[in-house]
Design a protein around this motif. Sequence first.
Motif, PDB file in Angstrom:
ATOM      1  N   UNK A 238       0.826  -1.209   0.000  1.00 58.64           N
ATOM      2  CA  UNK A 238       0.000   0.000   0.000  1.00 58.64           C
ATOM      3  C   UNK A 238       0.861   1.260   0.000  1.00 58.64           C
ATOM      4  N   UNK A 239       1.949   1.244  -0.752  1.00 53.10           N
ATOM      5  CA  UNK A 239       2.816   2.417  -0.782  1.00 53.10           C
ATOM      6  C   UNK A 239       2.085   3.612  -1.387  1.00 53.10           C
TER       7      UNK A 239
ATOM      8  N   UNK B 102       4.887 -18.693   5.849  1.00 48.10           N
ATOM      9  CA  UNK B 102       4.251 -17.379   5.888  1.00 48.10           C
ATOM     10  C   UNK B 102       3.485 -17.155   4.593  1.00 48.10           C
ATOM     11  N   UNK B 103       2.538 -16.220   4.647  1.00 48.69           N
ATOM     12  CA  UNK B 103       1.613 -15.994   3.541  1.00 48.69           C
ATOM     13  C   UNK B 103       1.643 -14.538   3.101  1.00 48.69           C
ATOM     14  N   UNK B 104       1.625 -14.317   1.791  1.00 51.05           N
ATOM     15  CA  UNK B 104       1.555 -12.981   1.197  1.00 51.05           C
ATOM     16  C   UNK B 104       0.347 -12.917   0.283  1.00 51.05           C
TER      17      UNK B 104
ATOM     18  N   UNK C 118      -1.107  -7.224   3.390  1.00 51.25           N
ATOM     19  CA  UNK C 118      -0.554  -7.944   2.241  1.00 51.25           C
ATOM     20  C   UNK C 118       0.556  -8.879   2.682  1.00 51.25           C
ATOM     21  N   UNK C 119       1.443  -8.371   3.540  1.00 52.74           N
ATOM     22  CA  UNK C 119       2.605  -9.129   3.964  1.00 52.74           C
ATOM     23  C   UNK C 119       2.373  -9.733   5.346  1.00 52.74           C
TER      24      UNK C 119
ATOM     25  N   UNK D 262       4.835  -2.137   3.471  1.00 45.55           N
ATOM     26  CA  UNK D 262       4.546  -3.291   4.306  1.00 45.55           C
ATOM     27  C   UNK D 262       3.252  -3.062   5.038  1.00 45.55           C
ATOM     28  N   UNK D 263       2.331  -4.059   4.920  1.00 45.49           N
ATOM     29  CA  UNK D 263       1.053  -3.963   5.610  1.00 45.49           C
ATOM     30  C   UNK D 263      -0.056  -3.489   4.706  1.00 45.49           C
TER      31      UNK D 263
END
Length: 360
Positions: A32-33, A318-320, A329-330, A359-360
């Motif tokens: 979400x940049x 881990x899942x993305x 998302x991460x 991130x996030x």
Amino acid sequence: MRPVTEAELAEAVAGVAGPLLVRGGGTRTLGHAVGEVLETGGLFGVELYEPGALTLVVRAGTPLSEVERVLAGERQRLAFEPPDLRGLLGREGVSTIGGVVAANASGPRRVQAGACRDATLGVRFVDGSGTVVKNGGRVMKNVTGYDLVKLLAGSRGVLGVLSEVSLKVQAVPDAEATLVVEGLGDEAGLAALRAGLKSPHDISGAARHSGRSLIRVEGMMGSVAYRVGRLRALVGGDVTVVEGEASAVLWREVRDVAPFAGKQGDVWRLACLPTAAAEIVARLEGEAIWDWGGGLIWLLAEPGRGSEVAAAVAGRGHATLVRGEGGPVFPPEATEVAALVAGLKAKFDPRSVLNRGMVG
């Protein structure tokens, strides 16, 4: 902004007042940049190519397709087989080599040749203060203290904007063949992949989808024929052997997650223990493409199942969230890892202007 030189790139980053959204071709951006778009596509061109030394130095905004064209002229390639996710993500645009490195984009051959970061010999980048940084070199033996090459590969632009990368390349093998194994359930089919990978037969691909297990070998023609014969006896099931371009087509489908392109639903990328791969998918009841012998799962699932996915992989991977709306998302980071990441961010991007919110 679209700088065409490294000096212009450094000036642009140093002079910015707010956040920057760093973009190569925009074909594999996640997260979400936010901020003003800084495009690297103006940093174009091959700086140095030495086929005999298997090394390539290229500016970060150079299209991946151009890099592959140059290498093909000398029957060479990028061993890590970067995926093209435009179909999966419904995007257009041109993938850049800098974006590939920033995402550590690696395909099926990772089980044999390693990831993108393993083929990256050196980088030049501009940090969040506008300073040009160089690390690594053009040969495999290069000890410079901090391994910023490995750090930047996969950092998705949050620590610096790549301006140039040096890569190790690979000769294209004489032959390629894929064993297509049918008649096995998911547990047995994944076990066949693991058996192939544990064998001495130098597997360059081990994937499963649509009820079929795929095992690829590459090399000299005689060697490929011998290994195919040995693997046929090892894996069991109903085996068909596909060679040449027909084999390459199968692996482009796996590499690009093509079976999920155009299908409704969220797409998750799960990195997990190969021995847990079948159980994780059975628990989530989604459609799966397994790669890396089960160590990588592409999962097509109904929207809004983030908590279920996280629970299924907890303690085992881990899942993305690669495609979908809502939620992080991460995957969440452990406290110690989060502190380390924050420290690196403060060092390389003290103003927090690069890909803020990635991130996030």
